[in-house]
Design a protein around this motif. Sequence first.
Motif, PDB file in Angstrom:
ATOM      1  N   SER A  96      -5.174   1.873  -9.524  1.00 37.09           N
ATOM      2  CA  SER A  96      -6.134   1.611  -8.449  1.00 37.09           C
ATOM      3  C   SER A  96      -6.301   2.813  -7.533  1.00 37.09           C
ATOM      4  CB  SER A  96      -5.697   0.398  -7.611  1.00 37.09           C
ATOM      5  OG  SER A  96      -4.480   0.672  -6.925  1.00 37.09           O
ATOM      6  N   PRO A 106       1.730   8.924  -7.426  1.00 31.40           N
ATOM      7  CA  PRO A 106       0.817   8.414  -6.400  1.00 31.40           C
ATOM      8  C   PRO A 106       0.857   9.258  -5.131  1.00 31.40           C
ATOM      9  CG  PRO A 106       2.033   6.611  -7.398  1.00 31.40           C
ATOM     10  CD  PRO A 106       2.662   7.884  -7.903  1.00 31.40           C
ATOM     11  N   HIS A 145      -3.297   5.455  -7.076  1.00 31.59           N
ATOM     12  CA  HIS A 145      -2.245   4.813  -7.852  1.00 31.59           C
ATOM     13  C   HIS A 145      -2.670   4.818  -9.309  1.00 31.59           C
ATOM     14  CE1 HIS A 145      -0.630   3.359  -3.994  1.00 31.59           C
ATOM     15  NE2 HIS A 145      -1.899   3.123  -3.684  1.00 31.59           N
ATOM     16  N   GLU A 146      -1.758   4.531 -10.187  1.00 37.13           N
ATOM     17  CA  GLU A 146      -2.094   4.605 -11.606  1.00 37.13           C
ATOM     18  C   GLU A 146      -3.194   3.627 -11.980  1.00 37.13           C
ATOM     19  OE1 GLU A 146       0.161   5.196 -15.885  1.00 37.13           O
ATOM     20  OE2 GLU A 146       1.307   4.691 -14.067  1.00 37.13           O
ATOM     21  N   THR A 200      -1.705  10.224  -1.233  1.00 34.40           N
ATOM     22  CA  THR A 200      -2.841   9.972  -0.353  1.00 34.40           C
ATOM     23  C   THR A 200      -3.430  11.289   0.118  1.00 34.40           C
ATOM     24  OG1 THR A 200      -1.962   7.850   0.419  1.00 34.40           O
ATOM     25  CG2 THR A 200      -3.562   8.941   1.853  1.00 34.40           C
ATOM     26  N   SER A 218      -6.045   6.727  -1.404  1.00 33.09           N
ATOM     27  CA  SER A 218      -4.703   6.592  -1.968  1.00 33.09           C
ATOM     28  C   SER A 218      -4.814   6.317  -3.455  1.00 33.09           C
ATOM     29  CB  SER A 218      -3.943   5.460  -1.268  1.00 33.09           C
ATOM     30  OG  SER A 218      -3.749   5.761   0.105  1.00 33.09           O
TER      31      SER A 218
END
Length: 399
Positions: free
Chosen positions: A379, A128, A376-377, A130, A374
């Motif tokens: 979202s 993850p 994430h896996e 940003t 950002s």
Amino acid sequence: MPKYKFLICFLWSITVLFAAEAQRIILNCTENPETSMALTFRFYEEVDTGRVQYLENADDVNLHRRAKEIAILTEAVHTDLSESETHYVCSLILDSLKENTSYAYRVGNGKDWSPWYTFRTAAFGFVPFTMVYLGDPQWGFVTYLPRLYTEAMRAAPDAAFWFSAGDLVDYPYENWQWDAFFKGAQSAFTQYPQLMAVGNHGYLWAYRDHRRELPPTWRTNVNQPVNGPEGLEETCFYVDYQGVRMIVLNGNERLEEQSKWLKQVLRKNNNRWTIVGIHQGFYPSRSERDNPQYRDLFVPLMEKYGVSMVLQGHDHAYSRTWPLRRGKIVDDPSKGITYVISVAGSKQYDINSKFMDLYAVVEGERKQYFQTLSFHEDSLVYKSYTATGHCHDKLVIKK
């Protein structure tokens, strides 16, 4: 000594000192961000060889004793059409770096050095992170833009990279604009790798006989990937960064050729997320700027291969569409594409769009914005902020 003589000597010494220092220092992402970093800087007076020192970052004050040093021959480049002024540019890629590692570096001529700056390489695989996204800078280089950069660094201090959606300056052969652009962004450019789309103002649009020419001021100020179509190097490319494919298109020329290239880049893509950046808007906030060719050539491909968001500039205002598929609003953001137009600089336009019914958010007349994405896996969290750090828009895309 008479006062005027003292003043002349003082100004001359300051000019010489300024010329001897490395200027316009900028990091750019490479095609292999886990093991390399692109770096560009220049001198305003003739220097045969520039130098870079770098090493893994550490707590002590003996970095200069342990650093690896590289010498680079400078390239003489002209800063305007008259070829009356010459700068001396160094551009290189630091390679064989370790993944997910903080490095310290400085640049200079071997005698005069910049401060030590730092950067971090990417990690292999999905991790993850940003990123920061900006619309057009273009104006307000040292007046309004620095406050926006400061807020962006506060909001995302560990950002992996920044993306700017074109029109970095207004006139690409006005050397003072490039100077001001880099001066205002120095704190960001020296520590966050940059990806930059080329806008219409990156071309010689103001020169009637050269409007389709990309001047040498583009590729000598940045050092971007060359994995795009031949002849469009550093203006059309992609970077795979920790499970995200970031694709940057050149919306100014050879669109059909780029469409064919984009199909291959999207088809052979195993990343978790895919983002596209381009200067011109697919659903612009100014009706007179609408160009259906962009939608005809690129949108079907992006929908077929699962692009999540398109990041744009050009219209000098803020708008975000609902998730769209085939020009229609869909309820689930993961089933469509969200198109954002934003503006960073002080050049602002009113909103007058024929696509108002497709916009989820329309605001930003006479305001500056920056955005964070950002990853994430499961979202993607998108946020847009004003220059005072107020989050005025947010979207979450689930997978």
